[in-house]
Scaffold this motif. Sequence first.
Motif, mmCIF file in Angstrom:
data_model
loop_
_atom_site.group_PDB
_atom_site.id
_atom_site.type_symbol
_atom_site.label_atom_id
_atom_site.label_comp_id
_atom_site.label_asym_id
_atom_site.label_seq_id
_atom_site.Cartn_x
_atom_site.Cartn_y
_atom_site.Cartn_z
ATOM 1 N N GLY A 120 36.452 26.305 53.142
ATOM 2 C CA GLY A 120 36.171 24.876 53.243
ATOM 3 C C GLY A 120 35.711 24.431 54.619
ATOM 4 O O GLY A 120 36.098 23.374 55.098
ATOM 5 N N LEU A 121 34.862 25.228 55.254
ATOM 6 C CA LEU A 121 34.404 24.929 56.609
ATOM 7 C C LEU A 121 33.159 24.052 56.612
ATOM 8 O O LEU A 121 32.322 24.148 55.715
ATOM 9 C CB LEU A 121 34.094 26.223 57.364
ATOM 10 C CG LEU A 121 35.225 27.245 57.474
ATOM 11 C CD1 LEU A 121 34.760 28.452 58.270
ATOM 12 C CD2 LEU A 121 36.467 26.632 58.097
ATOM 13 N N THR A 122 33.037 23.233 57.645
ATOM 14 C CA THR A 122 31.808 22.481 57.863
ATOM 15 C C THR A 122 30.751 23.444 58.408
ATOM 16 O O THR A 122 31.058 24.584 58.786
ATOM 17 C CB THR A 122 32.024 21.349 58.885
ATOM 18 O OG1 THR A 122 32.310 21.944 60.168
ATOM 19 C CG2 THR A 122 33.149 20.418 58.463
ATOM 20 N N TYR A 123 29.518 22.963 58.487
ATOM 21 C CA TYR A 123 28.435 23.792 59.032
ATOM 22 C C TYR A 123 28.766 24.250 60.454
ATOM 23 O O TYR A 123 28.592 25.425 60.801
ATOM 24 C CB TYR A 123 27.114 23.011 59.023
ATOM 25 C CG TYR A 123 25.998 23.766 59.710
ATOM 26 C CD1 TYR A 123 25.288 24.738 59.025
ATOM 27 C CD2 TYR A 123 25.694 23.524 61.041
ATOM 28 C CE1 TYR A 123 24.282 25.456 59.658
ATOM 29 C CE2 TYR A 123 24.689 24.236 61.681
ATOM 30 C CZ TYR A 123 23.986 25.199 60.982
ATOM 31 O OH TYR A 123 23.002 25.909 61.612
ATOM 32 N N VAL A 141 37.603 21.318 70.499
ATOM 33 C CA VAL A 141 37.965 20.507 69.343
ATOM 34 C C VAL A 141 37.693 21.285 68.058
ATOM 35 O O VAL A 141 38.534 21.326 67.142
ATOM 36 C CB VAL A 141 37.200 19.165 69.350
ATOM 37 C CG1 VAL A 141 37.408 18.397 68.046
ATOM 38 C CG2 VAL A 141 37.611 18.326 70.550
ATOM 39 N N TYR A 142 36.533 21.916 67.974
ATOM 40 C CA TYR A 142 36.204 22.701 66.778
ATOM 41 C C TYR A 142 37.111 23.915 66.630
ATOM 42 O O TYR A 142 37.467 24.299 65.507
ATOM 43 C CB TYR A 142 34.733 23.121 66.783
ATOM 44 C CG TYR A 142 33.814 21.996 66.384
ATOM 45 C CD1 TYR A 142 33.884 21.424 65.110
ATOM 46 C CD2 TYR A 142 32.893 21.476 67.274
ATOM 47 C CE1 TYR A 142 33.060 20.378 64.741
ATOM 48 C CE2 TYR A 142 32.056 20.431 66.914
ATOM 49 C CZ TYR A 142 32.148 19.887 65.648
ATOM 50 O OH TYR A 142 31.326 18.846 65.278
ATOM 51 N N ILE A 143 37.505 24.527 67.728
ATOM 52 C CA ILE A 143 38.427 25.666 67.661
ATOM 53 C C ILE A 143 39.764 25.211 67.073
ATOM 54 O O ILE A 143 40.348 25.891 66.222
ATOM 55 C CB ILE A 143 38.625 26.318 69.051
ATOM 56 C CG1 ILE A 143 37.328 27.000 69.524
ATOM 57 C CG2 ILE A 143 39.789 27.299 69.030
ATOM 58 C CD1 ILE A 143 36.901 28.228 68.743
ATOM 59 N N VAL A 144 40.253 24.041 67.500
ATOM 60 C CA VAL A 144 41.504 23.494 66.952
ATOM 61 C C VAL A 144 41.362 23.264 65.448
ATOM 62 O O VAL A 144 42.247 23.634 64.656
ATOM 63 C CB VAL A 144 41.900 22.186 67.679
ATOM 64 C CG1 VAL A 144 43.000 21.443 66.930
ATOM 65 C CG2 VAL A 144 42.309 22.475 69.103
ATOM 66 N N ARG A 194 43.420 25.223 62.358
ATOM 67 C CA ARG A 194 44.172 24.518 61.298
ATOM 68 C C ARG A 194 43.787 25.015 59.912
ATOM 69 O O ARG A 194 44.621 25.106 59.013
ATOM 70 C CB ARG A 194 43.936 23.018 61.384
ATOM 71 C CG ARG A 194 44.719 22.363 62.475
ATOM 72 C CD ARG A 194 44.598 20.851 62.393
ATOM 73 N NE ARG A 194 45.121 20.259 63.603
ATOM 74 C CZ ARG A 194 44.578 19.233 64.231
ATOM 75 N NH1 ARG A 194 43.495 18.654 63.737
ATOM 76 N NH2 ARG A 194 45.107 18.762 65.331
ATOM 77 N N LYS A 195 42.502 25.304 59.727
ATOM 78 C CA LYS A 195 42.034 25.758 58.417
ATOM 79 C C LYS A 195 42.275 27.244 58.193
ATOM 80 O O LYS A 195 42.504 27.676 57.067
ATOM 81 C CB LYS A 195 40.540 25.456 58.261
ATOM 82 C CG LYS A 195 40.251 23.978 58.120
ATOM 83 C CD LYS A 195 38.772 23.722 57.942
ATOM 84 C CE LYS A 195 38.493 22.230 57.757
ATOM 85 N NZ LYS A 195 37.058 21.965 57.546
ATOM 86 N N LEU A 196 42.205 28.043 59.249
ATOM 87 C CA LEU A 196 42.261 29.493 59.097
ATOM 88 C C LEU A 196 43.668 30.074 59.206
ATOM 89 O O LEU A 196 43.988 31.053 58.527
ATOM 90 C CB LEU A 196 41.353 30.160 60.132
ATOM 91 C CG LEU A 196 39.871 29.770 60.076
ATOM 92 C CD1 LEU A 196 39.087 30.494 61.168
ATOM 93 C CD2 LEU A 196 39.270 30.065 58.706
ATOM 94 N N SER A 197 44.501 29.499 60.043
ATOM 95 C CA SER A 197 45.854 30.041 60.261
ATOM 96 C C SER A 197 46.667 30.186 58.975
ATOM 97 O O SER A 197 47.316 31.219 58.789
ATOM 98 C CB SER A 197 46.620 29.195 61.271
ATOM 99 O OG SER A 197 46.048 29.335 62.537
ATOM 100 N N ILE A 213 44.315 34.121 59.345
ATOM 101 C CA ILE A 213 43.175 34.380 60.227
ATOM 102 C C ILE A 213 43.482 33.729 61.571
ATOM 103 O O ILE A 213 43.665 32.514 61.636
ATOM 104 C CB ILE A 213 41.868 33.828 59.626
ATOM 105 C CG1 ILE A 213 41.628 34.451 58.255
ATOM 106 C CG2 ILE A 213 40.695 34.078 60.571
ATOM 107 C CD1 ILE A 213 40.589 33.732 57.426
ATOM 108 N N ASN A 214 43.555 34.540 62.617
ATOM 109 C CA ASN A 214 43.998 34.053 63.919
ATOM 110 C C ASN A 214 42.906 34.115 64.974
ATOM 111 O O ASN A 214 42.274 35.155 65.164
ATOM 112 C CB ASN A 214 45.199 34.862 64.393
ATOM 113 C CG ASN A 214 46.361 34.731 63.431
ATOM 114 O OD1 ASN A 214 46.786 33.628 63.130
ATOM 115 N ND2 ASN A 214 46.834 35.845 62.914
#
Length: 120
Positions: free
Chosen positions: A34-37, A76-79, A83-86, A90-91
């Motif tokens: 569910g990631l954005t571009y 900001v994008y890494i945060v 949130r989505k990957l952890s 996925i770390n």
Amino acid sequence: MIARLRGEIADKDERIRQLMVELGAGWSAPTVLGLTYTEAAILGLLMRRDLVSRDMAMTVLYGDRSDPPDANIVSVYIVKLRRKLSPRGINIVTSWAQGWSLTPESKALVASMRDQERRS
């Protein structure tokens, strides 16, 4: 002369495309994440590189803009990605003053998800 210049432009455009692919731009993330571009572009960088610096991410995300946003936008994008990957195991690892990377296990997990999605 115009034909020669058009040929040179086409060659340069192709080289830019190749470099962007090498950096991870245009990488297709598994849709289940569910990631954005933009998030997918950063994940693509993380998948293709051992270490992704802030400058590298800014180049891939905003290299063609004359007025890119503040470089802190990458953090900001890494945060958001964390949130989505952890929750999926996925770390993203931070190497202070250097950049970010994915653990080998995380890369394998993302690759497996992507392969599964392609097979279905």
